[in-house]
Design an enzyme around this catalytic site. Structure first.
Site, PDB file in Angstrom:
ATOM      1  CE1 TYR A 173      37.009  -2.468  12.965  1.00  0.00           C
ATOM      2  CE2 TYR A 173      38.067  -0.987  14.437  1.00  0.00           C
ATOM      3  CZ  TYR A 173      37.648  -2.058  14.179  1.00  0.00           C
ATOM      4  OH  TYR A 173      37.959  -2.997  15.256  1.00  0.00           O
ATOM      5  CD  GLU A 208      32.790   0.674  23.362  1.00  0.00           C
ATOM      6  OE1 GLU A 208      33.332  -0.241  23.826  1.00  0.00           O
ATOM      7  OE2 GLU A 208      31.510   0.953  23.820  1.00  0.00           O
ATOM      8  CB  ILE A 253      38.027  -7.819  14.520  1.00  0.00           C
ATOM      9  CG1 ILE A 253      38.618  -8.194  13.410  1.00  0.00           C
ATOM     10  CG2 ILE A 253      38.232  -6.186  14.714  1.00  0.00           C
ATOM     11  CD1 ILE A 253      37.988  -7.795  12.098  1.00  0.00           C
ATOM     12  CB  ALA A 254      42.322 -10.289  16.870  1.00  0.00           C
ATOM     13  CG  ASN A 256      44.040  -0.046  17.204  1.00  0.00           C
ATOM     14  OD1 ASN A 256      44.858  -0.209  16.412  1.00  0.00           O
ATOM     15  ND2 ASN A 256      43.469  -1.113  18.168  1.00  0.00           N
TER      16      ASN A 256
HETATM   17  C1  COA Z   1      43.341  -4.336  13.300  1.00  0.00           C
HETATM   18  C2  COA Z   1      43.723  -5.590  12.677  1.00  0.00           C
HETATM   19  C3  COA Z   1      42.542  -6.691  12.674  1.00  0.00           C
HETATM   20  C4  COA Z   1      43.896  -5.211  11.126  1.00  0.00           C
HETATM   21  O1  COA Z   1      43.993  -6.637  10.536  1.00  0.00           O
HETATM   22  P1  COA Z   1      45.061  -6.479   9.402  1.00  0.00           P
HETATM   23  O2  COA Z   1      44.677  -7.847   8.584  1.00  0.00           O
HETATM   24  O3  COA Z   1      46.211  -6.035   9.649  1.00  0.00           O
HETATM   25  O4  COA Z   1      44.340  -5.449   8.226  1.00  0.00           O
HETATM   26  P2  COA Z   1      44.447  -5.510   6.703  1.00  0.00           P
HETATM   27  O5  COA Z   1      45.943  -5.696   6.208  1.00  0.00           O
HETATM   28  O6  COA Z   1      43.122  -6.150   6.228  1.00  0.00           O
HETATM   29  O7  COA Z   1      44.408  -3.922   6.397  1.00  0.00           O
HETATM   30  C5  COA Z   1      43.102  -3.075   6.520  1.00  0.00           C
HETATM   31  C6  COA Z   1      43.258  -1.643   6.078  1.00  0.00           C
HETATM   32  O8  COA Z   1      43.982  -0.973   7.229  1.00  0.00           O
HETATM   33  C7  COA Z   1      45.138  -0.528   6.837  1.00  0.00           C
HETATM   34  N1  COA Z   1      46.250  -0.685   7.517  1.00  0.00           N
HETATM   35  C8  COA Z   1      46.715  -1.885   8.563  1.00  0.00           C
HETATM   36  N2  COA Z   1      47.526  -1.839   9.273  1.00  0.00           N
HETATM   37  C9  COA Z   1      47.940  -0.359   8.990  1.00  0.00           C
HETATM   38  C10 COA Z   1      48.901   0.139   9.898  1.00  0.00           C
HETATM   39  N3  COA Z   1      49.516  -0.505  10.687  1.00  0.00           N
HETATM   40  N4  COA Z   1      48.918   1.453   9.786  1.00  0.00           N
HETATM   41  C11 COA Z   1      47.928   2.080   8.856  1.00  0.00           C
HETATM   42  N5  COA Z   1      47.053   1.511   8.153  1.00  0.00           N
HETATM   43  C12 COA Z   1      46.908   0.239   8.341  1.00  0.00           C
HETATM   44  C13 COA Z   1      45.653  -0.960   5.299  1.00  0.00           C
HETATM   45  O9  COA Z   1      46.309  -0.336   4.566  1.00  0.00           O
HETATM   46  C14 COA Z   1      44.336  -1.603   4.737  1.00  0.00           C
HETATM   47  O10 COA Z   1      43.684  -0.746   3.951  1.00  0.00           O
HETATM   48  P3  COA Z   1      43.861  -0.759   2.348  1.00  0.00           P
HETATM   49  O11 COA Z   1      43.496  -2.189   1.883  1.00  0.00           O
HETATM   50  O12 COA Z   1      42.937   0.217   1.848  1.00  0.00           O
HETATM   51  O13 COA Z   1      45.362  -0.355   2.212  1.00  0.00           O
HETATM   52  C15 COA Z   1      45.005  -6.033  13.234  1.00  0.00           C
HETATM   53  O14 COA Z   1      46.122  -5.055  13.255  1.00  0.00           O
HETATM   54  C16 COA Z   1      45.019  -6.604  14.662  1.00  0.00           C
HETATM   55  O15 COA Z   1      44.803  -7.650  14.880  1.00  0.00           O
HETATM   56  N6  COA Z   1      45.427  -5.801  15.626  1.00  0.00           N
HETATM   57  C17 COA Z   1      45.390  -6.158  17.247  1.00  0.00           C
HETATM   58  C18 COA Z   1      44.043  -6.241  17.492  1.00  0.00           C
HETATM   59  C19 COA Z   1      42.995  -5.013  17.315  1.00  0.00           C
HETATM   60  O16 COA Z   1      43.515  -3.744  17.812  1.00  0.00           O
HETATM   61  N7  COA Z   1      41.868  -5.141  16.831  1.00  0.00           N
HETATM   62  C20 COA Z   1      40.805  -4.222  16.893  1.00  0.00           C
HETATM   63  C21 COA Z   1      40.233  -3.687  18.104  1.00  0.00           C
HETATM   64  S1  COA Z   1      39.034  -2.498  17.983  1.00  0.00           S
END
Ligand code: COA
Length: 158
Positions: free
Chosen positions: A125, A113, A79-80, A118
């Site tokens: 999650y 996983e 997921i990204a 991260n």
């Molecule tokens: C992981 C990822 C998909 C999250 O997507 P996102 O759109 O930024 O996430 P959201 O904005 O929907 O946030 C989801 C929850 O996580 C929390 N969160 C998001 N970024 C955060 C950060 N940097 N630190 C702490 N909490 C965080 C938010 O507070 C939110 O919770 P809430 O709505 O209850 O406040 C994104 O960071 C990403 O693409 N990362 C790189 C790829 C990756 O690592 N994928 C996962 C592989 S296992």
């Protein structure tokens, strides 16, 4: 003459299509060290066991998720969300919709996983009810040669 102010449409979740392969590869490259080619993405989109959804406006893609199903279980492959759009709730909306889609397909248990370090992914999650069910020490190899632990997470689907 007044020029109408056009609000950008709210991003919506939709099924991934073959035409998304290049955008998926780009988003993957923004999020991970190991790259996926557009051909890799096309192969996954052709796989009947793979369920893919994206979030974006119009034909554009700002995030995607792919899972592979086996019987009544599935594993999130990746997921990204685009770097410039992170932290705006897109990942949460996308994953929530994905849980519903998988449940509708008869999936009862979902695994993934995640790198122990991260924090954004673990926050995502955790918010959506995944629990830790295992650890794989040294599972990931980082670009600097060091190793990182993978946590195995599980979510029951209704
Ligand atoms: C992981 C990822 C998909 C999250 O997507 P996102 O759109 O930024 O996430 P959201 O904005 O929907 O946030 C989801 C929850 O996580 C929390 N969160 C998001 N970024 C955060 C950060 N940097 N630190 C702490 N909490 C965080 C938010 O507070 C939110 O919770 P809430 O709505 O209850 O406040 C994104 O960071 C990403 O693409 N990362 C790189 C790829 C990756 O690592 N994928 C996962 C592989 S296992």
């Amino acid at each position: 003459m007044r020029i109408p102010f056009l609000m950008p449409p709210t991003p919506s979740v939709r099924a991934l299509r073959m035409q998304d392969a290049a955008a998926i590869a780009d988003l993957h490259a923004e999020g991970f060290h190991a790259s996926w080619s557009a051909q890799d993405c096309e192969s996954m989109l052709l796989d009947k066991a793979v369920v893919g959804q994206g979030i974006g406006r119009g034909a554009g893609l700002e995030g995607f998720v792919l899972s592979r199903m086996a019987a009544d279980e599935a594993e999130i492959l990746t997921i990204a969300v685009a770097r410039r759009r992170r932290g705006a709730g897109l990942g949460k909306r996308l994953l929530q919709a994905h849980l519903g889609r998988l449940a509708g397909l008869g999936i009862r248990r979902l695994f993934l996983e995640v790198d122990e370090g991260n924090a954004p992914a673990r926050a995502l999650y955790g918010r959506l009810g995944f629990d830790e069910v295992g650890r794989r020490n040294g599972y990931y190899r980082k670009p600097d040669g060091s190793a990182a632990t993978a946590l195995v997470l599980k979510r029951e689907l209704d």
